[in-house]
Design an enzyme around this catalytic site. Sequence first.
Site, PDB file in Angstrom:
ATOM      1  N   ASP A  20       0.826  -1.218   0.000  1.00  0.00           N
ATOM      2  CA  ASP A  20       0.000   0.000   0.000  1.00  0.00           C
ATOM      3  C   ASP A  20       0.856   1.262   0.000  1.00  0.00           C
ATOM      4  OD1 ASP A  20      -2.324   1.492   0.054  1.00  0.00           O
ATOM      5  OD2 ASP A  20      -2.420   1.509   2.238  1.00  0.00           O
ATOM      6  N   HIS A  37       3.028   2.769  -8.966  1.00  0.00           N
ATOM      7  CA  HIS A  37       2.881   1.314  -9.117  1.00  0.00           C
ATOM      8  C   HIS A  37       4.130   0.698  -9.756  1.00  0.00           C
ATOM      9  CE1 HIS A  37      -1.103   1.648  -7.623  1.00  0.00           C
ATOM     10  NE2 HIS A  37      -1.600   2.258  -8.684  1.00  0.00           N
ATOM     11  N   LEU A 130      11.900 -19.884  -2.581  1.00  0.00           N
ATOM     12  CA  LEU A 130      10.701 -19.202  -2.080  1.00  0.00           C
ATOM     13  C   LEU A 130       9.445 -19.583  -2.868  1.00  0.00           C
ATOM     14  CD1 LEU A 130       9.626 -16.725  -0.311  1.00  0.00           C
ATOM     15  CD2 LEU A 130       9.972 -15.375  -2.388  1.00  0.00           C
TER      16      LEU A 130
HETATM   17  C1  FPP Z   1      -1.970  -0.015  -3.335  1.00  0.00           C
HETATM   18  O1  FPP Z   1      -1.451   1.288  -3.274  1.00  0.00           O
HETATM   19  C2  FPP Z   1      -1.376  -0.689  -4.447  1.00  0.00           C
HETATM   20  C3  FPP Z   1      -2.059  -1.275  -5.457  1.00  0.00           C
HETATM   21  C4  FPP Z   1      -3.526  -1.295  -5.551  1.00  0.00           C
HETATM   22  C5  FPP Z   1      -1.340  -1.916  -6.581  1.00  0.00           C
HETATM   23  C6  FPP Z   1      -0.118  -2.658  -6.181  1.00  0.00           C
HETATM   24  C7  FPP Z   1       0.526  -3.104  -7.395  1.00  0.00           C
HETATM   25  C8  FPP Z   1       1.854  -3.200  -7.586  1.00  0.00           C
HETATM   26  C9  FPP Z   1       2.877  -2.903  -6.571  1.00  0.00           C
HETATM   27  C10 FPP Z   1       2.333  -3.686  -8.883  1.00  0.00           C
HETATM   28  C11 FPP Z   1       2.102  -5.172  -8.932  1.00  0.00           C
HETATM   29  C12 FPP Z   1       3.068  -5.750  -9.763  1.00  0.00           C
HETATM   30  C13 FPP Z   1       3.606  -6.927  -9.605  1.00  0.00           C
HETATM   31  C14 FPP Z   1       4.734  -7.235 -10.461  1.00  0.00           C
HETATM   32  C15 FPP Z   1       3.151  -7.908  -8.599  1.00  0.00           C
HETATM   33  P1  FPP Z   1      -2.430   2.504  -3.525  1.00  0.00           P
HETATM   34  O2  FPP Z   1      -2.428   2.808  -4.963  1.00  0.00           O
HETATM   35  O3  FPP Z   1      -3.770   2.184  -2.958  1.00  0.00           O
HETATM   36  O4  FPP Z   1      -1.720   3.625  -2.734  1.00  0.00           O
HETATM   37  P2  FPP Z   1      -2.422   4.864  -2.030  1.00  0.00           P
HETATM   38  O5  FPP Z   1      -3.125   4.328  -0.822  1.00  0.00           O
HETATM   39  O6  FPP Z   1      -1.259   5.731  -1.679  1.00  0.00           O
HETATM   40  O7  FPP Z   1      -3.335   5.488  -3.023  1.00  0.00           O
END
Ligand code: FPP
Length: 240
Positions: A20, A37, A130
């Site tokens: 997050d 992201h 892993l």
């Molecule tokens: C939450 O942060 C994050 C997500 C909804 C997406 C997470 C995805 C990735 C890290 C990429 C995935 C890729 C792979 C290779 C597994 P948010 O956007 O809700 O953050 P915020 O709370 O600051 O808005």
Amino acid sequence: MLKKKSENRVLPVHIAVIMDGNGRWAKKRGLPRSAGHSVGARAFKNIARYCNKIGIKYLTAYAFSTENWKRPPEEISAIMNILRDYLKDAKNFKADNIQVKFLGDRARLPEDIRILMKEAEEGSADATGLKLSIAVNYGGRGELVAAAKILAKKAKDGVIDPENIDEAALGGQLYTAGQPDPDILIRPGGEKRVSNFLTWQTAYSELIFFDVLWPDFAPKHIEQAIGLYNERERRYGAIV
Ligand code: FPP
């Protein structure tokens, strides 16, 4: 530099993590959320490699929830593209001896991603390092509803006796069947919620929260989480 590891620390077998804070990380820098992201995906790869290196057996990461479809289409497609690129780079798993698996309902995902997921799972099935699970279009309550439906159908068809439905029977219908439950659930980003992640599986997990945003999450935070895990008394409700 990481602190010298204590000789007798206990390593968690299974670490779960909610990635997050990508959006806020990007906003703070005047960048589009998709940039958060992208950097978040880099952090994820780094953390997976680190967990593999220190001998963690299972890492489960929340990449996209069933609720994330409510985000703007351009953000959803950016996340799907990041996932696509990651999956295309099959050496991510092979070179590191990481076994990958996906949790969640794939029906709503683009077909090419579903194919890439299957290829990555099959291509890494023999890896002995892993066991990395990535939750995509995953929701804990939905997972439990799906499991209840399967068991109800089996009972209706006379395959199982409802009296014999126990925790093992329900757990056996979840995406995580056969895996140990997470010892710790880590959530960076400052929020102190579980957000429908591994609802059944985290019943006894230690919850560890960090104020750092996910793109800044680093191996030192894994070390801190392991330290906290070692400090906490784990009694599973018993009096010892
Ligand atoms: C939450 O942060 C994050 C997500 C909804 C997406 C997470 C995805 C990735 C890290 C990429 C995935 C890729 C792979 C290779 C597994 P948010 O956007 O809700 O953050 P915020 O709370 O600051 O808005």
